[in-house]
Motif scaffolding. Structure first.
Motif, short mmCIF file in Angstrom:
data_model
loop_
_atom_site.label_atom_id
_atom_site.label_comp_id
_atom_site.label_asym_id
_atom_site.label_seq_id
_atom_site.Cartn_x
_atom_site.Cartn_y
_atom_site.Cartn_z
N SER A 1 0.88 -1.17 0.00
CA SER A 1 0.00 0.00 0.00
C SER A 1 0.92 1.21 0.00
CB SER A 1 -0.91 0.06 1.24
OG SER A 1 -0.24 0.69 2.31
N HIS A 2 0.33 2.36 -0.26
CA HIS A 2 1.13 3.59 -0.22
C HIS A 2 0.79 4.41 1.03
CE1 HIS A 2 2.11 2.37 -4.28
NE2 HIS A 2 3.04 3.31 -4.31
N ILE A 3 0.28 3.73 2.06
CA ILE A 3 0.02 4.45 3.32
C ILE A 3 1.38 4.70 3.97
CG2 ILE A 3 -1.21 4.43 5.52
CD1 ILE A 3 -2.92 2.13 4.34
N ARG A 4 1.60 5.93 4.35
CA ARG A 4 2.92 6.31 4.88
C ARG A 4 2.73 7.16 6.13
NH1 ARG A 4 4.46 8.62 -0.64
NH2 ARG A 4 2.54 7.88 -1.60
N ILE A 5 3.83 7.47 6.79
CA ILE A 5 3.71 8.30 7.99
C ILE A 5 3.03 9.62 7.63
CG2 ILE A 5 4.98 9.54 9.77
CD1 ILE A 5 6.87 7.20 10.01
N TRP A 6 3.33 10.14 6.45
CA TRP A 6 2.69 11.38 6.03
C TRP A 6 1.18 11.28 5.97
CZ3 TRP A 6 4.89 15.16 1.91
CH2 TRP A 6 6.12 15.66 2.33
N THR A 7 0.65 10.11 5.62
CA THR A 7 -0.80 9.99 5.55
C THR A 7 -1.37 10.26 6.94
OG1 THR A 7 -0.29 8.14 4.08
CG2 THR A 7 -2.61 8.55 4.52
N PHE A 8 -0.68 9.77 7.96
CA PHE A 8 -1.13 9.99 9.35
C PHE A 8 -0.91 11.45 9.76
CE2 PHE A 8 -2.48 5.95 11.12
CZ PHE A 8 -2.13 5.09 10.09
N GLU A 9 0.19 12.03 9.33
CA GLU A 9 0.43 13.45 9.65
C GLU A 9 -0.65 14.31 9.01
OE1 GLU A 9 4.64 14.98 9.89
OE2 GLU A 9 5.00 13.15 8.78
#
Ligand code: AMP
Ligand code: MG
Length: 479
Positions: free
Chosen positions: A178-186
């Motif tokens: 997937s392309h879920i990354r820490i930035w998605t959470f930020e």
């Protein structure tokens, strides 16, 4: 049965609240042509079982995408070189998630398919050279048994792209858990509501870590899990001396996979502060700083979960990270050295070898190979010196004292010490000739890199670096 069902395609990311994505079609273009197609990956994903290769090529060149495809650009915001920024997919589009035979979803993404609402001043395109680079290095990292995005195809587009010079435009088809990354959470933390964050947490856990769903505080377990997979990942980079080059929080995946192959490179002679990336002038993402940076990125991740995990608990979890990283590193170094039950004194054995390498600039990959095959230690000045010979006899004693003896140790070492890595000068040669339309070097090199632990006769040219090449080597973001 229609093609969509036949191909096991899903659009689950679109079930997240609308702030997380933006509908966007690829930019129309002329004469897409498939220059690389990863038949092995297509087979692995069962794409080739479902549709013949010629059609697969068409399917991946977006001029012929089925009309029911509803591509999206993902929104994210976070830290670039330590500073907060708002970005999002400026040149990537998620086409669908592909359901694999074991019922896992993998993203199928086009990188370089034109502008999106997040492109800012960029053209949304990618150059052929940088997409070939991502293909080569990502497939190599995967073959080195390090979690990574994969490359399914490179599609050349007739239209040019303007960089410092006029270059060839190309699109890479990337496959990733997937392309879920820490930035998605930020992004969710800074621009979304608590419900948006809850939706993201639930989606991430269901997709990547379903075993956590029944736990009492899933967010806490998610934090621990992401710490674990990311520390494992960076430890594996350190095993082969890979420098990612841009460990911004957008390039830190929640599933613990290496991705976004921009200015990455491999280091051959030891230098703690080695940086190849032209934009990393401060050395933030230098080889020896990668462990610190991943801890920093993970602490940013923890802070995004502040509505779900209290500060004391977060700090407690974060407080153990350094120790975890250190013990993972020690286990990894011992695996490289054929030691199966690390003792604390083994650390000085590993550090002494690294320190000798730093002084002599001995080739990392080849030194471990020589030790592993023992009888083949080169008869050269650096390996004949007293310091190395002393080290070797202590190592011999240590390894021989184990129940599996020297032979068992050397056999095991072969799993951790590759024979072939993408040497920088060979990467450049392969890419330069590929963009001049001769892909023979590229294919030859890729073949070697796909079986990096198996020695092949007459491959000496893949096993060293020209003197001083790395000293002046620079890599670029390759946009
Ligand atoms: P990266 O360094 O590849 O992680 O990219 C950082 C950000 O810049 C991401 O949001 C990219 O989508 C965006 N970006 C990179 N190259 C381009 C381009 N040619 N056009 C538009 N956006 C780009
Ligand atoms: Mg990125």
């Amino acid at each position: 049965m229609n093609l969509k069902n036949q191909l096991s395609l899903k659009n689950s990311y679109q079930n997240l609240p609308p702030i997380f994505h933006s509908a966007q079609n690829p930019e129309p273009s002329d004469n897409p042509e498939c220059v690389l197609y990863n038949t092995e990956l297509a087979k692995h994903l069962w794409i080739s079982e479902t549709i013949p290769a010629e059609n697969a090529h068409n399917l991946l060149s977006w001029n012929t995408l089925p009309e029911w495809t509803k591509p999206i650009a993902q929104a994210y915001a976070g830290h670039q070189f330590g500073h907060p920024t708002m970005l999002g997919d400026g040149r990537a589009l998620l086409l669908w998630e592909w359901e694999t035979s074991d019922k896992k979803l993998v993203d199928i993404v086009l990188k370089g398919a034109g502008r999106t609402p997040f492109s800012r001043g960029g053209d949304g395109r990618a150059t052929l050279k940088s997409m070939l680079r991502e293909y080569l290095i990502s497939e190599s990292i995967h073959a080195l048994w390090i979690p990574s995005s994969r490359s399914l195809a490179v599609i050349k587009i007739w239209n040019p792209v303007l960089r410092e010079d006029v270059e060839q435009w190309a699109i890479l088809t990337r496959v990733m858990s997937s392309h879920i990354r820490i930035w998605t959470f930020e992004f969710a933390k800074n621009f979304g509501t608590r419900d948006d964050m809850q939706a993201l947490i639930d989606y991430t856990i269901e997709r990547h870590y379903p075993e956590l769903m029944a736990r009492q505080n899933p967010a806490l377990w998610l934090l621990e899990k992401v710490i674990d997979v990311q520390l494992d990942l960076v430890t594996q980079w350190l095993r082969v001396w890979f420098i990612h080059g841009v460990m911004n929080t957008d390039n830190t995946s929640i599933a613990g996979e290496t991705f976004d192959y921009g200015p990455c490179a491999f280091m051959n002679g030891f230098h703690e502060e080695r940086v190849f990336s032209s934009i990393d002038t401060g050395g933030r993402y230098a080889f020896g700083n990668q462990s610190n940076i991943i801890l920093w990125n993970l602490s940013v991740f923890a802070s995004t979960l502040s509505d779900f995990i209290d500060e004391e608990t977060r700090n407690k979890v974060l407080g153990t990270m350094w120790e975890h990283m250190h013990s993972k590193w020690l286990v990894m170094m011992c695996q490289k050295l054929g030691i199966h039950n690390p003792l604390s004194r083994d650390e000085s054995l590993a550090r002494e070898l690294l320190s000798w390498m730093q002084g002599t600039q001995a080739d990392y990959t080849n030194t471990f190979l020589s030790i592993g095959w023992y009888t083949n230690i080169p008869d050269t000045e650096i390996y004949n010196d007293e310091r190395f010979q002393n080290w070797l006899s202590i190592w011999k004693q240590r390894v021989s004292s184990q129940s599996w003896g020297m032979l068992g140790a050397q056999e095991s070492m072969k799993q951790y010490n590759p024979v072939y890595i993408p040497r920088n000068h060979l990467v450049e040669q392969a890419l330069d000739s590929a963009v001049a339309w001769d892909l023979s070097l590229f294919h030859g090199f890729l073949k070697i890199l796909k079986s990096p632990y198996i020695y092949i006769k007459n491959t000496k040219k893949y096993m060293g670096v020209p003197k001083d090449f790395d000293e002046n080597y620079q890599t670029f973001c390759g946009t």
